[in-house]
Design an enzyme around this catalytic site. Structure first.
Site, PDB file in Angstrom:
ATOM      1  N   LYS A 105      49.367  38.972  33.845  1.00  0.00           N
ATOM      2  CA  LYS A 105      48.833  37.613  33.963  1.00  0.00           C
ATOM      3  C   LYS A 105      48.866  36.894  32.623  1.00  0.00           C
ATOM      4  CE  LYS A 105      45.734  38.625  37.858  1.00  0.00           C
ATOM      5  NZ  LYS A 105      44.321  38.753  38.285  1.00  0.00           N
ATOM      6  N   SER A 153      42.801  38.745  32.929  1.00  0.00           N
ATOM      7  CA  SER A 153      41.815  39.698  33.439  1.00  0.00           C
ATOM      8  C   SER A 153      42.113  40.025  34.894  1.00  0.00           C
ATOM      9  CB  SER A 153      40.407  39.105  33.304  1.00  0.00           C
ATOM     10  OG  SER A 153      39.430  40.054  33.686  1.00  0.00           O
ATOM     11  N   ASP A 154      41.819  41.265  35.260  1.00  0.00           N
ATOM     12  CA  ASP A 154      41.970  41.670  36.658  1.00  0.00           C
ATOM     13  C   ASP A 154      40.897  42.703  36.964  1.00  0.00           C
ATOM     14  OD1 ASP A 154      43.862  41.459  39.100  1.00  0.00           O
ATOM     15  OD2 ASP A 154      43.520  43.609  38.876  1.00  0.00           O
ATOM     16  N   GLN A 155      40.415  42.696  38.191  1.00  0.00           N
ATOM     17  CA  GLN A 155      39.307  43.582  38.542  1.00  0.00           C
ATOM     18  C   GLN A 155      39.465  44.138  39.947  1.00  0.00           C
ATOM     19  OE1 GLN A 155      35.250  42.066  39.624  1.00  0.00           O
ATOM     20  NE2 GLN A 155      34.662  43.103  37.735  1.00  0.00           N
ATOM     21  N   GLY A 201      40.381  45.079  33.894  1.00  0.00           N
ATOM     22  CA  GLY A 201      41.395  45.043  32.852  1.00  0.00           C
ATOM     23  C   GLY A 201      41.282  43.728  32.103  1.00  0.00           C
TER      24      GLY A 201
END
Length: 198
Positions: free
Chosen positions: A51, A66-68, A103
């Site tokens: 991203k 960010s990733d979750q 992340g």
């Protein structure tokens, strides 16, 4: 400094705004499909980097990606979308501990330098009754949230224990880790903080 949040998530935007630093947002175009047998930590690290790099390829600045995901007993919890699925998720979570993997990547578009970390946060749920689950969902309608709850709202009533270094991680943007990563790019957020009347 031009800071860009590679997300259009209202939740992440609200979190970043807590630091009182100027930033813009940009929607990344990334395929979020997991790789077969990919671990939760690897998945969120890979996607947060993708991203950030996607936005950095089109805009100059320091980009935050960010990733979750939420995971319990090897099951990745998605966004429920509607009441019935949310009820199923919360009934499944009753009495269990969920681990959130987030992340976080900071990427400098000019130099191409990037740093990625993965933060975890554990949430242990109370044993929930049908009435409690139903009432919670009626009041908060958390259908766009992985795991079917909003920790920053009434979701706190569902928990018996929280374990992690930064509660912002639960909402999707670990601010403590973000400030640590920004220092690796020689950015001290205190130099950019603005009060609302500036």
């Amino acid at each position: 400094m031009k800071l860009i949040l590679a997300s259009t998530s209202l939740y992440r935007k609200t979190l970043l705004a807590k630091l009182c630093i100027p930033f813009s947002t940009s929607a990344p175009e990334v395929d979020e499909t997991p790789i077969i047998d990919e671990s939760p930590g690897h998945l969120v690290a890979r996607l947060s980097l993708a991203k950030a790099q996607n936005v950095a390829a089109h805009q100059l600045g320091v980009v935050i990606g960010s990733d979750q995901i939420a995971c319990v007993e090897g099951v990745i919890l998605g966004k429920p979308g509607h009441f019935e699925r949310a009820y199923e998720q919360l009934a499944f979570l009753s009495g269990k501990t969920v681990t959130f993997y987030t992340g976080l990547t900071v990427c400098d578009a000019l130099s191409g330098k990037s740093e990625t970390i993965v933060e975890t946060f554990d949430v242990t749920f109370k044993s929930l009754s049908t009435k409690q689950i139903t009432r919670y969902l009626e009041l908060e309608t958390p259908y766009d949230c992985a795991g079917s709850f909003k920790s920053e709202g009434l979701g706190i009533c569902l928990f018996s224990r929280l374990n992690g270094r930064d509660p912002n991680t639960l909402v999707g943007l670990p601010l403590i880790a973000l400030m640590e990563l920004l220092t690796k790019f020689n950015i001290d957020v205190f130099d950019y903080m603005q009060t609302t009347n500036e």
